[in-house]
Design an enzyme around this catalytic site. Structure first.
Site, PDB file in Angstrom:
ATOM      1  CG  HIS A 131      -1.906   0.981   1.389  1.00 26.67           C
ATOM      2  ND1 HIS A 131      -1.660   2.261   1.808  1.00 26.67           N
ATOM      3  CD2 HIS A 131      -3.245   0.916   1.160  1.00 26.67           C
ATOM      4  CE1 HIS A 131      -2.798   2.942   1.826  1.00 26.67           C
ATOM      5  NE2 HIS A 131      -3.782   2.147   1.442  1.00 26.67           N
ATOM      6  CG  ASP A 208       0.583  -2.274   6.070  1.00 27.16           C
ATOM      7  OD1 ASP A 208      -0.362  -2.351   6.885  1.00 27.16           O
ATOM      8  OD2 ASP A 208       0.467  -1.715   4.958  1.00 27.16           O
ATOM      9  CD  GLN A 211      -6.843  -4.553   3.905  1.00 18.13           C
ATOM     10  OE1 GLN A 211      -7.760  -5.336   4.190  1.00 18.13           O
ATOM     11  NE2 GLN A 211      -7.074  -3.294   3.605  1.00 18.13           N
ATOM     12  CE  LYS A 234      -7.389  -0.258   6.057  1.00 19.61           C
ATOM     13  NZ  LYS A 234      -8.005   0.241   4.832  1.00 19.61           N
ATOM     14  CB  CYS A 372      -3.713   3.332  -1.605  1.00 18.96           C
ATOM     15  SG  CYS A 372      -4.907   4.622  -1.339  1.00 18.96           S
TER      16      CYS A 372
HETATM   17  N1  PMP Z   1      -1.831  -0.741   4.635  1.00 15.16           N
HETATM   18  C1  PMP Z   1      -2.780  -1.439   3.998  1.00 15.16           C
HETATM   19  C2  PMP Z   1      -2.438  -2.789   3.466  1.00 15.16           C
HETATM   20  C3  PMP Z   1      -4.055  -0.904   3.856  1.00 15.16           C
HETATM   21  O1  PMP Z   1      -4.996  -1.596   3.219  1.00 15.16           O
HETATM   22  C4  PMP Z   1      -4.325   0.381   4.379  1.00 15.16           C
HETATM   23  C5  PMP Z   1      -5.690   1.027   4.233  1.00 15.16           C
HETATM   24  N2  PMP Z   1      -6.243   0.920   2.961  1.00 15.16           N
HETATM   25  C6  PMP Z   1      -3.303   1.055   5.044  1.00 15.16           C
HETATM   26  C7  PMP Z   1      -2.077   0.457   5.149  1.00 15.16           C
HETATM   27  C8  PMP Z   1      -3.507   2.416   5.627  1.00 15.16           C
HETATM   28  O2  PMP Z   1      -4.395   2.361   6.676  1.00 15.16           O
HETATM   29  P1  PMP Z   1      -4.983   3.720   7.296  1.00 15.16           P
HETATM   30  O3  PMP Z   1      -5.560   4.474   6.140  1.00 15.16           O
HETATM   31  O4  PMP Z   1      -6.031   3.239   8.236  1.00 15.16           O
HETATM   32  O5  PMP Z   1      -3.862   4.419   7.964  1.00 15.16           O
END
Ligand code: PMP
Length: 414
Positions: A131, A208, A211, A234, A372
């Protein structure tokens, strides 16, 4: 034994769905089919009520007050921290830092762990399926320090190339940052193996887990990572609150990254001293209600049972994969053997945004775009995909509704 028995019991979906107030609403004249949990999962009444209950009866600032409400708010806030500690199996609450979300957690590591230590020529290894929030903070750090970001390739199924990863680990590698589960492809990475290889070479590791936390059991000690980041929204909790797990020995050596109230022990114009862990990394009034909501979400997940959730979501994934694969012109993007809880796809001759709009007119919420993860889109040679992602409340009937609506939408848009 307990886990096996637990797995064998299917979820009582009618009861679970009744826990989520939003699932009973209509969208554009149709019952809501919510297939965007990977972006933000819906909240059960237990979470909504916990946040409201805090605001109604216990709200006050934490850590600073001798009065009853402040003590209650502090107990609720720190109680949530202990729930998070148990949820990820951290050794101590000193290792649990509340932040805004996974993004802030990763930026904290880049700025507080990386920036003071990294120098020109040092290397940060990420994978191609990250991401943007696990890419851009490292690019910023690289620009500030002269370090270099190196990228582990993925194959045509969306699996990270482990041999190539090992090949990239060298004497200049200072840090490895990788997803536990890809938000664009659903790929589950064998993070313990990736971390073990880095640790053998004395390289720091950041996972990270945005997910992974809603879908897989997370055990930071079994993974062996130095840092693990995730977001409450999430995993059926509120927005604006998330967690950085950080190994205590590393956190203790890191300078504060933001200054302000609550992160100090003493302040004078001759100099200030820093508070104990983890408060040193929580400058200012925190998101107390959010932490309460996250604690309630963890309780909710625990009540349903991680093994049962994983089994149910795996069933949905397999069912959806088989049904969608039968649609002419539809190509699944991301077909790793080890996948979690989402299907990403393109349809020949149909733009994902048009598809998403038609599905929405039928009450079906999916995500369309680059998710993203632009380097993933580039790898597969597509500008965007449509992504249907599942939570513990989704049903096979909703997959059928998606399948039927997709068929209609494709006929309409081609
Ligand atoms: N890492 C991953 C794999 C994600 O899917 C996301 C959110 N789409 C994020 C990081 C960022 O999370 P947040 O927007 O809650 O900070």
């Amino acid at each position: 034994m307990v886990a096996a028995r637990e797995t064998a019991l299917p979820l009582d979906l009618a009861r679970i769905r009744a826990d989520f107030p939003v699932l009973s609403r209509q969208v554009n004249g149709h019952p809501l089919v919510y297939l965007d949990s990977a972006a933000s999962a819906q909240q059960p009444a237990a979470v909504i009520d916990a946040v409201a209950g805090y605001a109604r009866a216990h709200h006050a600032n934490v850590h600073r007050g001798v009065h009853t409400l402040s003590q209650e708010a502090t107990a609720l806030y720190e109680g949530a921290r202990e729930r998070v500690r148990r949820f990820v199996n951290a050794a101590s609450v000193a290792e649990i830092v509340f932040v805004r979300g996974a993004t802030e957690a990763i930026n904290l590591v880049a700025q507080s762990f990386g920036r003071p230590q990294f120098a020109a020529g040092d290397e940060i290894v990420v994978t191609r399926l990250e991401h943007h929030s696990n890419i851009v903070p490292w690019q910023l750090l690289a620009a500030e320090t002269g370090a270099r970001v190196r990228v582990v390739p993925i194959n045509g199924r969306g699996v990270v190339d482990f041999e190539a990863y090992l090949g990239l680990l060298g004497p200049r590698t200072r840090l490895v940052a990788l997803a536990h589960v890809s938000n664009a492809l659903g790929t589950v990475l064998p993070v313990a193996a990736f971390v073990a290889a880095a640790r053998e070479r004395g390289i720091a590791t950041v996972i990270d887990g945005a997910q992974a936390a809603p879908h897989l059991p997370v055990d930071v000690q079994a993974i062996g990572c130095d840092f693990y980041a995730f977001s409450a929204h999430k995993m059926y909790g509120p927005t604006g609150i998330g967690v950085l797990y950080a190994r205590e020995a590393l956190l203790a050596a890191m300078p504060p990254w933001q200054g302000g109230g609550d992160m100090i022990l003493t302040v004078s114009f001759e100099g200030s001293t820093w508070n104990h862990l983890p408060h040193r990394f929580e400058a200012g009034t925190p998101n107390i209600g959010g932490a309460v909501g996250l604690g309630a979400a963890i309780d909710y997940l625990g009540g349903v049972g991680a093994a049962r959730i994983a089994a149910h979501e795996q069933d949905l994934l397999e069912y959806a994969t088989a049904r969608l694969a039968g649609i002419p012109g539809l190509t699944l993007v991301g077909t790793a053997p080890d996948k979690s809880s989402l299907v990403s796809f393109t349809v020949e001759g149909v733009h994902p945004h048009d598809l998403g709009t038609v599905l929405d007119s039928r009450g079906i919420a999916v995500r369309t775009g680059h998710h993203c993860a632009m380097p993933v889109m580039e790898h597969f040679g597509v500008p965007a995909t449509t992504r249907a992602s599942f939570g513990l409340y989704n049903t096979r009937a909703e997959v059928d509704a998606l399948h039927a609506a997709l068929g209609d939408a494709i006929r309409m848009l081609r």
